[in-house]
Design a protein around this motif. Structure first.
Motif, PDB file in Angstrom:
ATOM      1  N   ARG A  86     -22.825 -35.276 -22.028  1.00 45.16           N
ATOM      2  CA  ARG A  86     -23.570 -34.709 -21.129  1.00 45.16           C
ATOM      3  C   ARG A  86     -23.802 -33.208 -21.516  1.00 45.16           C
ATOM      4  O   ARG A  86     -22.709 -32.684 -21.805  1.00 45.16           O
ATOM      5  N   VAL A  87     -25.104 -32.873 -21.816  1.00 37.97           N
ATOM      6  CA  VAL A  87     -25.347 -31.457 -22.506  1.00 37.97           C
ATOM      7  C   VAL A  87     -26.139 -30.907 -21.251  1.00 37.97           C
ATOM      8  O   VAL A  87     -27.089 -31.091 -21.112  1.00 37.97           O
ATOM      9  N   SER A  88     -25.631 -29.780 -20.934  1.00 34.40           N
ATOM     10  CA  SER A  88     -26.505 -28.661 -19.976  1.00 34.40           C
ATOM     11  C   SER A  88     -26.581 -27.482 -20.650  1.00 34.40           C
ATOM     12  O   SER A  88     -25.534 -26.790 -21.083  1.00 34.40           O
ATOM     13  N   ILE A  89     -27.846 -26.765 -20.615  1.00 33.36           N
ATOM     14  CA  ILE A  89     -28.305 -25.779 -21.358  1.00 33.36           C
ATOM     15  C   ILE A  89     -28.487 -24.665 -20.365  1.00 33.36           C
ATOM     16  O   ILE A  89     -29.554 -24.776 -19.441  1.00 33.36           O
ATOM     17  N   ILE A  90     -28.041 -23.418 -20.650  1.00 37.51           N
ATOM     18  CA  ILE A  90     -28.187 -22.178 -19.775  1.00 37.51           C
ATOM     19  C   ILE A  90     -28.826 -21.266 -20.868  1.00 37.51           C
ATOM     20  O   ILE A  90     -27.962 -21.034 -21.658  1.00 37.51           O
ATOM     21  N   THR A  91     -30.053 -20.958 -20.396  1.00 36.86           N
ATOM     22  CA  THR A  91     -30.659 -19.975 -21.555  1.00 36.86           C
ATOM     23  C   THR A  91     -31.298 -18.725 -20.959  1.00 36.86           C
ATOM     24  O   THR A  91     -31.450 -18.662 -19.804  1.00 36.86           O
ATOM     25  N   GLN A  92     -31.039 -17.639 -21.649  1.00 35.18           N
ATOM     26  CA  GLN A  92     -31.517 -16.256 -21.383  1.00 35.18           C
ATOM     27  C   GLN A  92     -32.877 -16.234 -22.004  1.00 35.18           C
ATOM     28  O   GLN A  92     -33.758 -15.490 -21.524  1.00 35.18           O
TER      29      GLN A  92
END
Length: 244
Positions: A86-92
């Motif tokens: 499970r991969v969750s990405i938080i990006t600026q």
């Protein structure tokens, strides 16, 4: 095995990962702010003073994003999902390179340059598959459209959602960020105390706070190397051989 039992990798990405795809960053010595002072193109005051200039600036950013392509770091993170993680990405970042690489769970803290939004109702957002925004382009409520990005001096609406994701991490991977932009940089404080945190950046030795494992490599090299280990072992861990 249900998704809630899968290893959960939470990834926090910054400008460094997009720079390897050719997207100009803001803070480099030859970056965007060198030619475009922030107060003139990326604040609510700039929008009030000269909306046409702001629109031109973001139209140029949009063209740059459309020309760019996902790099090995983006692709490696997307591939990890196919391996049962499970991969969750938080990006600026305001580009769509994570999505184009195939990542399905991407939270854009600072908005998305390939979208427009209403100036009176931030819930009204519109994709921009081509072209840009012009003065006179309006939302369904008749208000001028603006870039769907968070400007300096504005609140970060999705920060609480990002904090909730960070709190679920089995491992927090930070890629290509100086950890200098607040409140985003404080996300590390929300990760579980026993969750390893790894920073992948050429300047990692200087940037990483205490307790964070440093991998001083470009995103396009360090991230695929980590992902190869995780896919082979079927678990999230910090392989010491990469850190020598």
């Amino acid at each position: 095995m249900g998704e809630s039992r899968q290893p959960h990798l939470v990834v926090f990405t910054g400008a460094g990962i997009s720079a390897e795809s050719g997207i100009q960053t803001f803070r480099a010595s030859d970056g965007l702010w060198a030619d475009h002072p922030v107060e003139e193109v990326a604040t609510p005051g700039a929008w009030r003073r000269d909306p046409a200039r702001v629109l031109r600036f973001y139209d140029a950013r949009r063209d740059q994003v459309r020309r760019a392509r996902p790099n090995p770091a983006h692709k490696a993170l997307a591939a990890l999902e196919t391996q049962g993680f499970r991969v969750s990405i938080i990006t600026q970042n305001i580009d769509d390179l994570h999505e184009r690489a195939g990542s399905r769970r991407v939270l854009h803290l600072h908005g998305e340059v390939l979208k427009a939004r209403s100036t009176v109702d931030p819930r009204l957002r519109y994709p921009l598959p081509r072209g840009g925004i012009r003065l006179g382009d309006v939302c369904d409520k008749g208000s001028q459209l603006r870039p769907d990005v968070v400007w300096f001096g504005e609140a970060v609406p999705l920060f609480a959602d990002a904090c909730e994701l960070a709190a679920e991490a089995d491992l927090l991977l930070v890629v290509g960020t100086s950890l200098a932009v607040m409140p985003a940089a404080s996300l590390l404080e929300y990760a579980p105390f026993d969750a390893p945190c790894v920073l992948v950046d050429p300047e990692a030795e200087a940037l990483a706070p205490p307790g964070v494992t440093r991998l001083s490599q470009p995103a396009g090299k360090g991230v695929p190397a980590l992902v190869r280990h995780w896919r082979r072992e079927g678990r999230l861990w910090v392989p010491e051989t990469l850190l020598e």
